[in-house]
Structure formats: structure tokens, C-alpha cells
Design an enzyme around this catalytic site. Sequence first.
Site, PDB file in Angstrom:
ATOM      1  N   ASP A   1       0.829  -1.202   0.000  1.00  0.00           N
ATOM      2  CA  ASP A   1       0.000   0.000   0.000  1.00  0.00           C
ATOM      3  C   ASP A   1       0.866   1.257   0.000  1.00  0.00           C
ATOM      4  O   ASP A   1       2.028   1.217   0.405  1.00  0.00           O
ATOM      5  CB  ASP A   1      -0.895   0.038   1.247  1.00  0.00           C
ATOM      6  CG  ASP A   1      -1.870  -1.121   1.277  1.00  0.00           C
ATOM      7  OD1 ASP A   1      -2.192  -1.660   0.204  1.00  0.00           O
ATOM      8  OD2 ASP A   1      -2.306  -1.485   2.391  1.00  0.00           O
TER       9      ASP A   1
HETATM   10  N1  URA Z   1      -1.290  -5.968   3.852  1.00  0.00           N
HETATM   11  C1  URA Z   1      -1.790  -4.719   3.844  1.00  0.00           C
HETATM   12  O1  URA Z   1      -2.841  -4.460   4.418  1.00  0.00           O
HETATM   13  N2  URA Z   1      -1.100  -3.753   3.200  1.00  0.00           N
HETATM   14  C2  URA Z   1       0.094  -3.982   2.583  1.00  0.00           C
HETATM   15  O2  URA Z   1       0.685  -3.056   2.020  1.00  0.00           O
HETATM   16  C3  URA Z   1       0.600  -5.292   2.603  1.00  0.00           C
HETATM   17  C4  URA Z   1      -0.096  -6.266   3.247  1.00  0.00           C
END
Ligand code: URA
Length: 239
Positions: free
Chosen positions: A110
Amino acid sequence: MQLQDILYSQGFGTRRICAGLVAQGHVSIAGQVVDDPAADLATERLRFTVQGTEWPFHEKAYLLMNKPAGTECSQKPSAWPSIYTLLPAALRQRPRRGAAPGVQAIGRLDQDTTGMLLLSDDGVFIHRMSSPKKHVPKVYEVTAAHDVTPAQVEELLAGVVLNDDPRPVRAAAAEVTDGKRLRLVLTEGKYHQVKRMVAAVGNQVEALHRSQIGGLALPADLAPGQWRWLDAEELKLLE
Ligand code: URA
């Protein structure tokens, strides 16, 4: 391999541009300008310099990046700078037969997640590392909004149901490292999986960092925003 083809394979532009770079004296090896585009060279351990930048030849690219917060893993980001802007142009231009040019991130983090990201132009490696069947373990360091309780850890290990899948998803390992800090190991990679799992047990992710993939940990000396080539030993740790 001819020097012009070497440059082309490493992403320094079209074959014509690469031939021009060599002919115009922009390429040197061990401090000596080589201006014959057809010069035949062994590629093993070859390092060459293009317009002042030294480059190690790699038949395929296997890279490790420490993703900084505030970047998107997409080539076409919607709101934040793309992680691809952190790479030299040659890595974004490497030609790939039958695929879009350049290295590709293996899985996505993310925008606000930091830490370990692998990139490659080797389709077989990308597939192996991202295949859900392979169950490559990934370690996440979570900072939660509230202290993580033993009951929450138990639930994460037992499995929680996320809204897009009736089958429970479970953490392969979960341990509280300090009050609000939780280390989670996952072997699959669903959308926002860590955030949704932590929310499902009644807590909330405030910060998320990926510290390890397979047997390879993010090296402490790789600062956020930096990348480097993986060596053969590190690749073995990902097998
Ligand atoms: N899980 C998440 O919620 N975000 C990420 O970036 C990676 C794994």
C-alpha cells in the site's frame, strides 16, 4: 556479445541509440573508451560505464527495494509518486520479449506501507514468487492503534473471515513484540490483507512495514527509497 547489444539488453535505449552511444565514445570499460559498437565482449562479471555511470551487466534483473511511505507500486500511480521513479531509467526500459519493458514489482504494498519489495524482469521468477500456491512467507511488522491482546493473537492464528472470501485467512505466525507492536507472518497476499485481518480482530493498523520475504530479511543498511541488486546467495534464500 557485441557491445551495442549489451547496452540494448541492459535498457540503454533502442539498438540504434546504443550503437550511437558507443560510436560517440560515451562507453568505457575499465577506464578505456570502447568506441566499436560491434566489439565482442564476455558478459560474465562485465562492468561498463555509460556517460559516467558504472553499470554491472545482469542477464536478468533481481532487485531489492526499501519502499518508502508515500509511494505507489503502480506504473501509473493515482495520487502518489510511483516506486518506479526511484529506479534508473535503464531498469525501467530493459527490453523483455513478449512483455512490457522494465522490471516489475513482485506484489504490491500500500501507499503508506514501507519495507521490502522485490522487483525483477524474469517472468518465471515473478510467477514463482507471487504464485499463491508457493505460499512464500512474508513478515510484517505492525504498529497497532491499541495494545494487541493475547485473544487477538489467537484469533489471527485461528483464522478470520474477510468480507470477500468465506474461507478464513490465518496468520502462519503472530507474536506481540511490544504492546502495540505485532509481528505477523502471512503466506498469501490478499488485498490490504494485514489491515483487514487486524481490523477483523478489533484493532487497527497505524503503521505497516514488511521486513522479510522467504528467508531474506530487509538489510538494515538499505535506507528507505534505496534499491540494490540481489546477489546469488540472497536469491537462494528466496527459493
Ligand atoms: N497488507 C496490507 O494491508 N497492506 C500492505 O501493504 C501489505 C499487506
